[in-house]
Design an enzyme around this catalytic site. Structure first.
Site, PDB file in Angstrom:
ATOM      1  N   ASP A   1      58.345  40.138  60.769  1.00  0.00           N
ATOM      2  CA  ASP A   1      58.958  40.749  59.589  1.00  0.00           C
ATOM      3  C   ASP A   1      57.965  41.591  58.786  1.00  0.00           C
ATOM      4  OD1 ASP A   1      61.280  41.040  57.905  1.00  0.00           O
ATOM      5  OD2 ASP A   1      60.246  39.800  56.427  1.00  0.00           O
TER       6      ASP A   1
ATOM      7  N   HIS B   1      54.381  46.533  58.451  1.00  0.00           N
ATOM      8  CA  HIS B   1      53.817  46.926  57.155  1.00  0.00           C
ATOM      9  C   HIS B   1      52.322  46.619  57.011  1.00  0.00           C
ATOM     10  CE1 HIS B   1      58.017  47.246  56.638  1.00  0.00           C
ATOM     11  NE2 HIS B   1      58.261  46.057  56.136  1.00  0.00           N
TER      12      HIS B   1
ATOM     13  N   LYS C   1      63.459  49.496  61.648  1.00  0.00           N
ATOM     14  CA  LYS C   1      62.785  48.291  62.108  1.00  0.00           C
ATOM     15  C   LYS C   1      63.800  47.164  62.188  1.00  0.00           C
ATOM     16  CE  LYS C   1      60.634  45.070  59.462  1.00  0.00           C
ATOM     17  NZ  LYS C   1      61.170  44.280  58.360  1.00  0.00           N
TER      18      LYS C   1
ATOM     19  N   LYS D   1      55.996  54.934  51.024  1.00  0.00           N
ATOM     20  CA  LYS D   1      55.599  54.606  49.648  1.00  0.00           C
ATOM     21  C   LYS D   1      54.484  55.561  49.210  1.00  0.00           C
ATOM     22  CE  LYS D   1      56.645  49.656  50.058  1.00  0.00           C
ATOM     23  NZ  LYS D   1      57.763  49.418  49.162  1.00  0.00           N
TER      24      LYS D   1
HETATM   25  C1  BG6 Z   1      61.165  44.353  54.823  1.00  0.00           C
HETATM   26  C2  BG6 Z   1      61.201  42.904  55.188  1.00  0.00           C
HETATM   27  O1  BG6 Z   1      60.816  45.147  55.924  1.00  0.00           O
HETATM   28  O2  BG6 Z   1      60.225  44.553  53.795  1.00  0.00           O
HETATM   29  C3  BG6 Z   1      61.506  42.039  53.990  1.00  0.00           C
HETATM   30  O3  BG6 Z   1      62.200  42.697  56.178  1.00  0.00           O
HETATM   31  C4  BG6 Z   1      60.568  42.361  52.847  1.00  0.00           C
HETATM   32  O4  BG6 Z   1      61.420  40.661  54.302  1.00  0.00           O
HETATM   33  C5  BG6 Z   1      60.524  43.859  52.604  1.00  0.00           C
HETATM   34  O5  BG6 Z   1      61.042  41.697  51.687  1.00  0.00           O
HETATM   35  C6  BG6 Z   1      59.471  44.226  51.601  1.00  0.00           C
HETATM   36  O6  BG6 Z   1      59.609  45.564  51.260  1.00  0.00           O
HETATM   37  P1  BG6 Z   1      59.183  46.095  49.838  1.00  0.00           P
HETATM   38  O7  BG6 Z   1      59.373  47.560  49.913  1.00  0.00           O
HETATM   39  O8  BG6 Z   1      60.064  45.410  48.852  1.00  0.00           O
HETATM   40  O9  BG6 Z   1      57.763  45.688  49.696  1.00  0.00           O
END
Ligand code: BG6
Length: 483
Positions: free
Chosen positions: A234, A239, A147, A181
């Site tokens: 982002d 997500h 990504k 995850k």
């Molecule tokens: C990333 C983003 O894709 O995911 C970040 O670019 C973010 O800004 C991160 O902090 C969060 O991932 P995780 O696995 O720590 O929840």
């Protein structure tokens, strides 16, 4: 089967922080297929041993106690380095020769991992095509793309078109590390391996759904990327929308890549598109107070660091059930959770004044860091007349399983090696997700409603977010999980 993983962008942060530690852990656990070789490709000239030494140091730093020097010694000889420039066709010819040397007689399956800055994705794919390196006559060839996959619908379409000129969709693995995850996959297990949730998983019982990804960290040194990308690109396009689709989708008939992705795509298609007026009413944006003082943030930057978006899924199951998506930096704690808020009881038989609470049940899926599931229900407070209190059944992965939760890249890399794309985004999925985000981004790109509200670090975003929920007679579940 022998595998060669070629990492483009070998000197980057992701390689040392995530990819190599994940491959090393797979090796240590005996899960890495035999004869797996890793070849780093980057511009800086470096001997194999220099790169191995750098990676030993960074891997030890990132995985701490789990680093075992002797396991690393056994793993390190499978790592190689080849210097080259993505812009230079000859470097791909020499890479191809080097790979042939390393692979020798073995008919290796190859994985090309694009871990470069996104502007190199298209040139790298084109070079692989020109060098005949996507050709599958000598063995399977797959490509993994990190990504962000585009910055909007138009650029994602363009990127899909360019990649499809060289690779078939079956060869393409678009990463969203949230899908790797364990607790995200557990959303499917909870819903579809248990029979008790499905009958109530709909508009008849559910009032609304809250999906929160809060982070305590500020932007720190990432403003160069973040200040132009912003929160929607982002966190939301990927997500949060992935979490929404897994929560909302129908049961696929099989746990197979296309069966799962077809169902997710149906949800994305059912999400009601927002017109500009809807964006003003159905979204909240905020920026933490000190954001503009961070290095590399444009003066007077309008980039939100907090956002909340209310989406509707227009189908029979979810009609009238809002999905609230929320994410922010500089928040009170790090927590990602999906809250299923059930309806309140239709009638309370207890005498008025005796009960002190009327509240619907809640199922909280704790994605991280306190991985688990909680069911909240009202209970009679003992020896206190008819007083009630919200209590919970609290399941924690950490208490029930001796094995810790592995980093998502372990699962994802293994799946690519096994050719299982269930946990990767398909072309149509990525484009549909951009189609949902683009209209919101278009409004957020300009000043005007929803106002960019400033907020203090260490809370739950701007007060406008709390008020917005209250106006809808709802409340955010603002609770940091107990670790
Ligand atoms: C990333 C983003 O894709 O995911 C970040 O670019 C973010 O800004 C991160 O902090 C969060 O991932 P995780 O696995 O720590 O929840």
């Amino acid at each position: 089967m022998a595998h060669t993983i070629v990492i483009f962008g070998a000197s980057g942060d992701l390689t040392s922080r995530k990819l190599i530690p994940a491959l090393y852990e797979l090796h240590r656990k005996g899960r890495l297929p035999k004869e797996t070789r890793i070849v780093g490709f980057s511009r800086t000239p470096l001997a194999h041993d220099d790169w191995r030494n750098r990676l030993a140091e960074s891997t030890a730093r990132f995985i701490g106690d789990r680093f075992d020097a002797s396991a690393w010694q056994a793993f390190a000889p499978s790592i190689f380095y080849h210097a080259g420039d993505i812009g230079n066709q000859e470097d791909f010819v020499s890479l191809q020769q080097f790979l042939a040397e390393v692979e020798g007689e073995s008919r290796a399956e190859r994985i090309y991992y694009l871990s470069t800055a996104p502007r190199f994705y298209e040139p790298a794919v084109a070079q692989l095509g020109k060098a005949g390196m996507a050709e599958q006559s000598a063995g399977v060839r797959r490509i993994v793309i990190e990504k962000p996959f585009g910055v909007d619908l138009a650029s994602a379409r363009q990127l899909n078109t360019s990649v499809h000129q060289v690779f078939n969709e079956e060869q393409i693995y678009r990463i969203d590390h949230y899908l790797g995850k364990e607790t995200v996959q557990n959303v499917l297990v909870l819903r579809f391996a248990n029979a008790i949730f499905e009958p109530i998983w709909n508009r008849n019982y559910i009032d609304h759904v809250q999906i929160t990804a809060a982070e305590e960290v500020t932007i720190g040194h990432r403003a160069g990327y973040y200040d132009t990308a912003g929160l929607l690109r982002d966190m939301f396009q990927n997500h949060l929308l992935q979490l929404l689709t897994l929560t909302a989708m129908e049961a696929p008939s099989r746990f197979e890549a296309d069966a799962v992705r077809d169902e997710k795509v149906k949800i994305l298609r059912a999400i009601r598109p927002m017109r500009p007026a809807d964006v003003a009413a159905n979204t909240i944006r905020g920026q933490y107070r000190k954001y503009r003082d961070e290095a590399n943030v444009a003066p007077g930057s309008y980039t939100p660091t907090f956002g909340a978006v209310k989406l509707h899924v227009d189908n029979w199951r979810w009609q009238g059930v809002p999905f609230y998506l929320r994410s922010g930096k500089a928040m009170s704690c790090r927590t990602t959770q999906v809250v299923i808020q059930f309806r309140e009881p239709p009638h309370i038989m207890f005498p008025e004044g005796a009960q002190n609470i009327q509240e619907g049940n809640r199922l909280v899926l704790q994605i991280q860091p306190a991985e688990g599931v909680q069911l909240h229900f009202l209970t009679k407070v003992p020896d206190a007349g008819m007083k009630f209190r919200m209590t919970d059944l609290d399941f924690r992965f950490g208490q029930k399983f001796a094995t810790g939760i592995p980093d998502s890249y372990q699962r994802l890399l293994l799946d690519v090696m096994h050719g299982d794309a269930s946990l990767f985004a398909r072309a149509d999925e990525v484009e549909l997700a951009w189609g949902i985000i683009d209209p919101i981004q278009a409004v957020w790109d300009r000043p005007g409603p929803p106002e960019l509200a400033l907020y203090e670090e260490g809370g739950w975003g701007p007060p406008t977010s709390t008020e917005w929920m209250q106006r809808q007679n709802r409340q955010w579940f603002d609770t940091c999980p107990v670790l």
